[in-house]
Motif scaffolding. Sequence first.
Motif, PDB file in Angstrom:
ATOM      1  N   UNK A 199     100.539  10.853  -3.140  1.00  0.00           N
ATOM      2  CA  UNK A 199     101.905  10.352  -3.088  1.00  0.00           C
ATOM      3  C   UNK A 199     102.868  11.531  -3.063  1.00  0.00           C
ATOM      4  N   UNK A 200     103.976  11.384  -2.338  1.00  0.00           N
ATOM      5  CA  UNK A 200     104.986  12.432  -2.203  1.00  0.00           C
ATOM      6  C   UNK A 200     106.360  11.856  -2.508  1.00  0.00           C
ATOM      7  N   UNK A 201     106.685  11.685  -3.784  1.00  0.00           N
ATOM      8  CA  UNK A 201     107.897  10.950  -4.144  1.00  0.00           C
ATOM      9  C   UNK A 201     109.208  11.716  -4.093  1.00  0.00           C
ATOM     10  N   UNK A 202     109.206  13.027  -4.058  1.00  0.00           N
ATOM     11  CA  UNK A 202     110.448  13.799  -4.054  1.00  0.00           C
ATOM     12  C   UNK A 202     110.943  14.104  -5.454  1.00  0.00           C
ATOM     13  N   UNK A 203     112.035  14.837  -5.526  1.00  0.00           N
ATOM     14  CA  UNK A 203     112.574  15.302  -6.805  1.00  0.00           C
ATOM     15  C   UNK A 203     113.274  14.182  -7.568  1.00  0.00           C
ATOM     16  N   UNK A 204     113.413  14.389  -8.877  1.00  0.00           N
ATOM     17  CA  UNK A 204     114.155  13.464  -9.721  1.00  0.00           C
ATOM     18  C   UNK A 204     113.301  12.869 -10.823  1.00  0.00           C
ATOM     19  N   UNK A 251     107.993   4.489  -9.488  1.00  0.00           N
ATOM     20  CA  UNK A 251     109.377   4.055  -9.309  1.00  0.00           C
ATOM     21  C   UNK A 251     110.317   5.250  -9.372  1.00  0.00           C
ATOM     22  N   UNK A 252     111.395   5.151  -8.599  1.00  0.00           N
ATOM     23  CA  UNK A 252     112.461   6.162  -8.604  1.00  0.00           C
ATOM     24  C   UNK A 252     113.784   5.431  -8.413  1.00  0.00           C
ATOM     25  N   UNK A 253     114.703   5.677  -9.343  1.00  0.00           N
ATOM     26  CA  UNK A 253     116.026   5.054  -9.304  1.00  0.00           C
ATOM     27  C   UNK A 253     115.946   3.536  -9.171  1.00  0.00           C
ATOM     28  N   UNK A 254     115.033   2.947  -9.923  1.00  0.00           N
ATOM     29  CA  UNK A 254     114.926   1.501  -9.989  1.00  0.00           C
ATOM     30  C   UNK A 254     114.200   0.824  -8.847  1.00  0.00           C
ATOM     31  N   UNK A 255     113.637   1.595  -7.944  1.00  0.00           N
ATOM     32  CA  UNK A 255     112.889   0.971  -6.845  1.00  0.00           C
ATOM     33  C   UNK A 255     111.479   1.547  -6.750  1.00  0.00           C
ATOM     34  N   UNK A 256     110.576   0.753  -6.241  1.00  0.00           N
ATOM     35  CA  UNK A 256     109.182   1.178  -6.073  1.00  0.00           C
ATOM     36  C   UNK A 256     109.101   2.074  -4.842  1.00  0.00           C
ATOM     37  N   UNK A 257     108.579   3.293  -5.029  1.00  0.00           N
ATOM     38  CA  UNK A 257     108.442   4.234  -3.916  1.00  0.00           C
ATOM     39  C   UNK A 257     106.993   4.384  -3.460  1.00  0.00           C
ATOM     40  N   UNK A 258     106.047   3.950  -4.295  1.00  0.00           N
ATOM     41  CA  UNK A 258     104.626   3.985  -3.926  1.00  0.00           C
ATOM     42  C   UNK A 258     103.882   3.037  -4.855  1.00  0.00           C
TER      43      UNK A 258
END
Length: 97
Positions: free
Chosen positions: A44-49, A24-31
């Motif tokens: 997985x490539x989720x990005x910064x943060x 999860x990132x910023x409250x949403x599922x990214x993978x």
Amino acid sequence: MSFSTHVLNAVTGRPAAGVPVRLEHEGRVVAQGTTDGDGRVKGWNPGAGVHRVVFDTSALTTFYPEVVITFLIDDPDGHYHVPLLLSPFAYSTYRGS
């Protein structure tokens, strides 16, 4: 950057296959996915943060039906490996390689 994880059953000393995992990132599922036969999820490539990796551990222990690990990705060129070692009444994690 890339992200991977694995789950180890500390009671048996074996990888934990079939564990549902979501990122999860910023409250949403990214993978999301399930650990493979070696207990791993990778690619997985989720990005910064700030991210949360959530493990559905209910099939492995009733005391910790879910384990959530919050971590910061601050190097866009880095690899982030966040493993989970799980037993019925304890768990641990670390930044792996």
